[in-house]
Design an enzyme around this catalytic site. Sequence first.
Site, short mmCIF file in Angstrom:
data_model
loop_
_atom_site.label_atom_id
_atom_site.label_comp_id
_atom_site.label_asym_id
_atom_site.label_seq_id
_atom_site.Cartn_x
_atom_site.Cartn_y
_atom_site.Cartn_z
N HIS A 38 3.79 -8.96 1.07
CA HIS A 38 4.82 -10.00 1.19
C HIS A 38 4.23 -11.31 0.69
O HIS A 38 3.02 -11.51 0.78
CB HIS A 38 5.20 -10.24 2.66
N ASP B 247 2.40 -12.84 3.62
CA ASP B 247 1.21 -12.12 4.12
C ASP B 247 -0.04 -12.84 3.63
O ASP B 247 -1.11 -12.75 4.25
CB ASP B 247 1.14 -10.69 3.58
C1 GLT Z 1 8.67 -4.70 7.71
C2 GLT Z 1 9.53 -3.46 7.66
C3 GLT Z 1 9.01 -2.52 6.64
C4 GLT Z 1 9.24 -3.06 5.26
C5 GLT Z 1 8.45 -4.26 4.97
C6 GLT Z 1 8.85 -4.78 3.61
S1 GLT Z 1 8.56 -5.46 6.18
O1 GLT Z 1 7.38 -4.38 8.15
O2 GLT Z 1 9.54 -2.86 8.94
O3 GLT Z 1 9.60 -1.28 6.74
O4 GLT Z 1 8.85 -2.08 4.33
O5 GLT Z 1 9.51 -5.99 3.66
#
Ligand code: GLT
Length: 411
Positions: free
Chosen positions: A77, A80
């Site tokens: 992200h 992140d």
């Molecule tokens: C979050 C979500 C995940 C997604 C991520 C991507 S963010 O942790 O639960 O399943 O893949 O934004």
Amino acid sequence: MTPLSVPQQTALVDRLAGACGGAYPPGTRRKYFISGPQWAAAYEGQALFHAPTREPVAFEDVIRHYGEIGVGYWTTHDTDVIPAAMLGKEEQWEVVERIKKALSEAGVDCSMVTTETFHHAVFAAGPAAESPEIREYAAFRLRNTVKIGHELGAGYAVYWPGSLGYQVQGAIDEVQTLRWYADGLNAACEIDIEIARKRGRPTLKHCLEAKPFEPQAEILLPTSDAMLAFIASGLLKHPEMVGLNPEYLHELMWGGAPRAALARALLAGKLWHFDINDGYRLKHDVDIAVGLVNPLDWLNVLVLLRSYGYNGPFNLDYKPPRTTSAYGVWKVSFPTAVDRFITLWEMAGEVIADPVIKEASDALKAGAGAASTDPEVVAAANRELLTLHELIGHRLFQILVGQHRGRLYSL
Ligand code: GLT
Ligand code: MN
Ligand code: MN
């Protein structure tokens, strides 16, 4: 057994992990398009009812560790790795340079970037809230992530609109909210086209990820199928640039069959990216590692993907449990998840080549040759043939436990 000190515990974990055997060398792991998320490895074990159990970890360490164990791709992200206050500013590019250095030192490529539109307070009402300035900020974040993605050499952008929804019934206009959400994706696609042209790179593959519940009480795009309808709704200016990133557990959570959800995405030509993990039906998003709950279903999922030539990434969207230490994350969590995936992938090849399954499937497709339109006659003619469905199920179990290779239990 006598109680063990912490150094003795570490030694025990090492010894028992070794005793498990069956680990693939990093070079073998790198042959698969497997990506490791920054957020998964850096997850500290916190949740609504849980304090963290692990210390924060820097992205340099995460990338280095992925490289060492043989995960050749990294995903992240924006927030992140870049604090929200820095986004879009000159300092963000300094961080991006540090990321590039860490990636090149580890021999890891960035395959995917995603925008966090759920954690920051500005997204309390989601990325497509009524307030125009919130939506403008969301569009800035999406465009900025696309820029970062191109700079890092990514091929994919993922969007998880879990905050696109509501807690209180009737408080938002669903139709309008979806239109506004499409505006955000349109902004991301348009800047992507511009940057890709300037850089002589292909545009990113923009992938929507559904989750049926969490964090909003009601979600506007809760399933991959809802997203397929949204992509085809006419709201997107570039629907050909937008596909799906299904997550195995997210389809299971609503009670669906992940394999069938993936089949529908394949039929639509939209299965571009895949988050791999495991968990339980009709529970929250536990993000358990692949194969620890539903290995037989996972085997069948991979048979489907191999049969239909899926060649996109397998993203390890798995949260190491709170009970695993920071040491264990790299000693046990990620290497064993990767190795179970590879084993299941190779077993899927064995299923496809298996003579029993092949002959049974061919026979089922050949039918009985009953030259009749009378349902009684047709049913009677196929009666023995259809027993093969259950036989195929048994054979899949045998392959899963190795009986097809002569593993026997003699009582
Ligand atoms: C979050 C979500 C995940 C997604 C991520 C991507 S963010 O942790 O639960 O399943 O893949 O934004
Ligand atoms: Mn996911
Ligand atoms: Mn999940």
